[in-house]
Design a protein around this motif. Structure first.
Motif, mmCIF file in Angstrom:
data_model
loop_
_atom_site.group_PDB
_atom_site.id
_atom_site.type_symbol
_atom_site.label_atom_id
_atom_site.label_comp_id
_atom_site.label_asym_id
_atom_site.label_seq_id
_atom_site.Cartn_x
_atom_site.Cartn_y
_atom_site.Cartn_z
ATOM 1 N N VAL A 120 32.605 26.851 11.121
ATOM 2 C CA VAL A 120 32.537 26.279 9.777
ATOM 3 C C VAL A 120 32.263 24.782 9.855
ATOM 4 O O VAL A 120 31.405 24.252 9.131
ATOM 5 N N ALA A 121 32.959 24.098 10.737
ATOM 6 C CA ALA A 121 32.750 22.658 10.896
ATOM 7 C C ALA A 121 31.312 22.351 11.319
ATOM 8 O O ALA A 121 30.682 21.415 10.795
ATOM 9 N N LEU A 122 30.786 23.134 12.257
ATOM 10 C CA LEU A 122 29.403 22.928 12.701
ATOM 11 C C LEU A 122 28.409 23.204 11.581
ATOM 12 O O LEU A 122 27.458 22.445 11.370
ATOM 13 N N PHE A 123 28.624 24.295 10.867
ATOM 14 C CA PHE A 123 27.704 24.663 9.787
ATOM 15 C C PHE A 123 27.681 23.582 8.711
ATOM 16 O O PHE A 123 26.613 23.200 8.214
ATOM 17 N N GLY A 167 24.195 22.466 9.285
ATOM 18 C CA GLY A 167 23.445 23.640 8.882
ATOM 19 C C GLY A 167 23.532 24.712 9.953
ATOM 20 O O GLY A 167 24.272 24.579 10.925
ATOM 21 N N PHE A 168 22.731 25.781 9.780
ATOM 22 C CA PHE A 168 22.883 26.893 10.721
ATOM 23 C C PHE A 168 21.594 27.633 11.060
ATOM 24 O O PHE A 168 21.563 28.448 11.975
ATOM 25 N N ALA A 210 31.050 38.576 15.316
ATOM 26 C CA ALA A 210 30.018 39.353 14.627
ATOM 27 C C ALA A 210 28.940 39.696 15.652
ATOM 28 O O ALA A 210 28.676 38.910 16.570
ATOM 29 N N PRO A 211 28.294 40.863 15.513
ATOM 30 C CA PRO A 211 27.392 41.353 16.560
ATOM 31 C C PRO A 211 25.986 40.757 16.580
ATOM 32 O O PRO A 211 25.186 41.107 17.453
ATOM 33 N N SER A 212 25.642 39.870 15.654
ATOM 34 C CA SER A 212 24.319 39.247 15.658
ATOM 35 C C SER A 212 24.419 37.868 15.022
ATOM 36 O O SER A 212 25.418 37.547 14.354
ATOM 37 N N LYS A 213 23.377 37.060 15.221
ATOM 38 C CA LYS A 213 23.382 35.728 14.627
ATOM 39 C C LYS A 213 23.464 35.812 13.109
ATOM 40 O O LYS A 213 24.234 35.082 12.476
ATOM 41 N N GLU A 214 22.674 36.705 12.521
ATOM 42 C CA GLU A 214 22.653 36.828 11.074
ATOM 43 C C GLU A 214 24.016 37.226 10.525
ATOM 44 O O GLU A 214 24.508 36.662 9.538
ATOM 45 N N GLN A 215 24.652 38.185 11.177
ATOM 46 C CA GLN A 215 25.969 38.618 10.722
ATOM 47 C C GLN A 215 27.033 37.558 10.974
ATOM 48 O O GLN A 215 27.990 37.429 10.208
ATOM 49 N N LEU A 216 26.844 36.784 12.016
ATOM 50 C CA LEU A 216 27.773 35.688 12.290
ATOM 51 C C LEU A 216 27.672 34.624 11.198
ATOM 52 O O LEU A 216 28.688 34.107 10.724
ATOM 53 N N ILE A 217 26.447 34.309 10.791
ATOM 54 C CA ILE A 217 26.251 33.344 9.713
ATOM 55 C C ILE A 217 26.957 33.817 8.449
ATOM 56 O O ILE A 217 27.677 33.065 7.790
ATOM 57 N N VAL A 218 26.759 35.081 8.107
ATOM 58 C CA VAL A 218 27.390 35.637 6.911
ATOM 59 C C VAL A 218 28.907 35.547 7.013
ATOM 60 O O VAL A 218 29.589 35.167 6.058
#
Length: 202
Positions: A22-25, A29-30, A53-61
């Motif tokens: 969260v701090a990095l985002f 950004g991400f 989360a199993p993927s970058k996209e799911q991790l972002i979510v």
């Protein structure tokens, strides 16, 4: 067999990773960063992040959802401390502003560009607009004013402005960031409700 202690440690580690992400985002950004970048910054393995989360996209979510969940909890805690019904409206929007203040332009740009994250922001914006409507209705009832501001109208206006903030239209027109725009929206709504209730004998 997984013990309770092991489960608790994993949960604590997941929360720690989410804190770091969260701090990095918020700061950077991400969209451009990779799983490798994040694992290096957080000093953990990629496989550790994939446990969140199993993927970058799911991790972002997961990270974006966690940010807004925590922000909502913080905002609700803040307004629970305010007893005056009119002040509560301003406190609510100012608390949203405070939660959004650490977010960089890159974060908001990426929210807009990545559809699943944008949907989370839009959903939270709609919930916030409904909450403003509820707070205005409560202020009207407690003021016992016969011609108070229409809560549904104020909620609709708040939702429209919030959506415009989310789309970047307010920033484009005024150069205000999202946090500042929320603060000014709070000022406008509180001034309107205050004027209405005073005019009607509060």
């Amino acid at each position: 067999m997984v013990t309770l202690g092991t489960t608790t440690r994993r949960s604590a580690r997941r929360d720690e990773l989410l804190d770091g992400l969260v701090a990095l985002f918020l700061a950077e950004g991400f969209r451009i960063a990779s799983i490798e970048d994040w694992s290096a910054r957080l000093q953990c393995s990629k496989s550790t992040l994939y446990q969140v989360a199993p993927s970058k996209e799911q991790l972002i979510v997961a990270v974006v959802r966690d940010f807004f969940r925590r922000a909502t909890e913080a905002v609700e805690t803040r307004i629970a401390e305010e007893n005056d019904p009119i002040a509560r409206i301003g406190t609510y929007l100012e608390a949203i502003s405070a939660q959004l203040a650490p977010a960089s332009p890159a974060f908001f740009t990426d929210l807009e560009a990545f559809e699943p994250a944008r949907e989370i922001y839009l959903r939270n914006t709609a919930i916030a607009a409904a909450r403003v409507q509820e707070l205005v209705a409560t202020a009207n009832r407690e003021a016992d004013a016969s011609a108070s501001l229409d809560a549904a109208f104020v909620g609709a206006v708040a939702g429209t402005v919030m959506a415009a903030i989310q789309r970047g239209e307010i920033k484009s027109a005024t150069s205000l960031d999202d946090a500042a725009a929320y603060r000014l929206l709070a000022d406008l709504i509180v001034a309107g409700v205050t004027r209405s209730t005073v005019r009607n004998g509060r």
